[in-house]
Design a protein around this motif. Structure first.
Motif, PDB file in Angstrom:
ATOM      1  N   UNK A 325       0.860  -1.179   0.025  1.00  0.00           N
ATOM      2  CA  UNK A 325       0.022   0.009  -0.010  1.00  0.00           C
ATOM      3  C   UNK A 325       1.053   1.241   0.108  1.00  0.00           C
ATOM      4  N   UNK A 326       0.326   2.356   0.033  1.00  0.00           N
ATOM      5  CA  UNK A 326       0.997   3.634  -0.134  1.00  0.00           C
ATOM      6  C   UNK A 326       1.809   3.692   1.050  1.00  0.00           C
ATOM      7  N   UNK A 398      -5.058   7.040  -4.415  1.00  0.00           N
ATOM      8  CA  UNK A 398      -5.959   8.031  -3.930  1.00  0.00           C
ATOM      9  C   UNK A 398      -5.234   8.732  -2.711  1.00  0.00           C
ATOM     10  N   UNK A 399      -4.207   8.066  -2.135  1.00  0.00           N
ATOM     11  CA  UNK A 399      -3.625   8.776  -0.955  1.00  0.00           C
ATOM     12  C   UNK A 399      -4.755   9.072   0.084  1.00  0.00           C
ATOM     13  N   UNK A 400      -4.235  10.019   1.066  1.00  0.00           N
ATOM     14  CA  UNK A 400      -5.141  10.162   2.171  1.00  0.00           C
ATOM     15  C   UNK A 400      -5.667   9.196   3.071  1.00  0.00           C
ATOM     16  N   UNK A 476     -11.788   9.599  -6.886  1.00  0.00           N
ATOM     17  CA  UNK A 476     -11.579  10.857  -7.665  1.00  0.00           C
ATOM     18  C   UNK A 476     -10.110  11.647  -7.356  1.00  0.00           C
ATOM     19  N   UNK A 477      -9.538  11.541  -6.174  1.00  0.00           N
ATOM     20  CA  UNK A 477      -8.188  12.273  -6.072  1.00  0.00           C
ATOM     21  C   UNK A 477      -7.074  11.470  -6.699  1.00  0.00           C
ATOM     22  N   UNK A 478      -7.122  10.530  -7.241  1.00  0.00           N
ATOM     23  CA  UNK A 478      -6.073   9.581  -8.414  1.00  0.00           C
ATOM     24  C   UNK A 478      -6.096  10.638  -9.466  1.00  0.00           C
ATOM     25  N   UNK A 479      -6.961  10.969  -9.976  1.00  0.00           N
ATOM     26  CA  UNK A 479      -7.020  11.897 -11.161  1.00  0.00           C
ATOM     27  C   UNK A 479      -5.933  13.012 -11.088  1.00  0.00           C
TER      28      UNK A 479
END
Length: 495
Positions: A325-326, A398-400, A476-479
């Protein structure tokens, strides 16, 4: 990247292969954890119709429903944008890599370069004929690397299949210059012990490294004798790739690894690794090594050092691949039960076999441990004529603090799932086709499904390249994350 037995002789005929696959279905439905089974390279694609370039818009599945033959179905938050049919109807498409506006797609006969500048209308730039399954692929700068894990008469692209019992046979890494995308040039080969089923690119300063995974040694194979308890390390000087060479064979399993059956019935004996994912930003790597999962330190890339090792002798038959994972505090390992050729996404097999295993990474430094949390398997049952099992996927950046990935499941299609809560993973989107065949087990479906610059790209064994668009608030944040390259097993730091 697939699994179990390395193809070191000529591919079996379709009739023999599918007869064996039919027997496999029976065994999987009635027995405990499955033993080693044929690699998909031993089978031929199913005889279902080919997909048109303009994708048909599908529908959502009803609970418990299995779609009709070749019918496209998908969740409401996924839209199929494009499909480029396979150029070779009898070929087997494999892994993907990305660089700039291009996607590179391996297949058992070579590789294809696609222009994906407009994901709705991808275009074939060039096709390179260079047989040698399974042609696992990665790119760096003007270099492209292919894995050959089928015994060949020589290292050329004109080679023919030849038994591994012949000393003159060749397997290993092929290197191409791809500066001219319309005319790639083959520049170098590096022979490696037991061939190269997969490889992982480890970026560096003036040199690149390839971690070469291979397995299944045999006393009758002059270039692949046991013990085979490690990986080959290939050093590639960036400015002089023709000087690429093996610089080491670090032993990862000094005790021999998992003994497999009969000690651990249904579990593969560890005789090497299937796939390795590196996380260069953390100097970490995770190895999926047949009967073992490992976490190791790659601070010194020529001398990787094992930190922890785990086994699952209840539900994992073959440790196939790994994804961090990130935040680098989790690893998802896949179990390729049935070797990619079995119908294991049915009710009889159950939710914990042929699945993903989610492990938390606890502790620090050399005290880090892999701690099992749960399994994830697609909740949609597949027909008994569909090969289906956990396979290649990538993070959606996606982060966060959220953990979401997209993953291929062969004829189980493409699944987007969340594992932010390690103990409670869940699917949030999917795309799949109905069975290729309805009267016998066929080989097909998504080999690799990866997220790259706002879209999902899937290399379907039989249907070719699919492009999907995911529209979900959780992703959406991955965009906003834009990359200039992606080799999924060389996992980037996205944020």
């Amino acid at each position: 990247m697939t699994s179990l037995h390395t193809v070191r002789v000529r591919r079996r005929s379709l009739g023999v292969a599918l007869a064996a696959a039919g027997l496999l279905t029976t065994l999987l439905a009635t027995a405990g954890p499955a033993a080693a089974t044929p690699d998909p390279g031993d089978l031929s694609p199913g005889a279902g119709s080919r997909q048109d370039a303009a994708p048909t818009q599908g529908r959502d599945l009803a609970p418990g429903e299995i779609p009709g033959q070749d019918e496209i179905v998908h969740s409401r938050n996924i839209k199929p944008l494009a499909n480029i049919p396979s150029a070779n109807p009898k070929g087997i498409n494999t892994d993907l890599a990305f660089q700039g506006r291009y996607a590179y797609a391996g297949n058992y006969d070579g590789f294809t370069i696609y222009d994906i500048a407009d994901p709705k209308t991808p275009k074939v730039v060039s096709q390179v004929l260079c047989p040698g399954g399974q042609n696992d692929i990665s790119v760096s700068g003007d270099l492209l690397f292919l894995s050959t894990d089928s015994s060949r008469s020589d290292d050329s692209c004109n080679s023919v299949s030849q038994p591994a019992t012949e000393k003159s046979s060749w397997e290993g890494i092929k290197i191409f210059d791809i500066k001219d995308k319309r005319n790639p040039k083959y520049v170098k080969s590096v022979e490696t012990a037991c061939g190269s089923h997969t490889h992982t690119l480890v970026p560096g300063g003036k040199d690149l490294y390839l971690y070469v995974a291979s397995y299944s040694p045999n006393d009758a194979f002059p270039d692949c004798k046991p013990p085979h308890d490690g990986i080959s390390v290939v050093k590639v000087p960036k400015k002089a790739p023709t000087q690429a060479a093996v610089v080491g064979f670090p032993v990862l399993f000094p005790d021999g690894g998992n003994p497999g059956g009969p000690t651990n019935p249904g579990v593969s004996k560890t005789t090497g690794c299937h796939d390795i994912t590196v996380l260069p930003s953390k100097n970490l790597a995770a190895g999926a090594c047949m009967g073992d999962g490992i976490l190791f330190d790659i601070t010194r890339p020529e001398q990787p050092r094992v930190i922890d090792r785990v086994q699952d002798n209840v539900n994992f038959a073959f440790w196939h691949s790994a994804t961090f994972n990130e935040r680098a505090n989790k690893v998802v390992f896949t179990d390729e039960l049935g070797g990619g050729g079995g119908a294991t996404c049915n009710e009889a097999t159950g939710p914990n076999r042929g699945a993903d295993g989610i492990y938390d990474i606890t502790g620090r430094g050399d005290a880090r441990k892999l701690v099992f949390q749960s399994y994830f398997k697609i909740p949609r049952h597949q027909a008994d004529t569909e090969n289906c099992v956990a396979h290649n996927g990538s993070l959606i950046p996606v982060g966060g603090g959220r953990d979401i990935m997209v993953q291929a499941w062969y004829q189980g299609g493409v699944s987007v799932w969340e594992f932010t809560d390690s103990a409670r993973p869940r699917e949030i989107a999917y795309f799949e086709r109905g069975p290729l065949t309805t009267d016998a087990l066929g080989l097909g479906g998504s080999w690799s499904a990866y997220y790259y610059n706002g879209h999902i790209y899937s290399n379907d064994i039989a249907k070719g390249l699919d492009v999907l668009k995911l529209d979900d608030w959780r992703t959406e944040s991955a965009e906003w994350v834009w990359m200039d390259r992606l080799n999924v097993q060389s996992q980037p730091e996205y944020h």
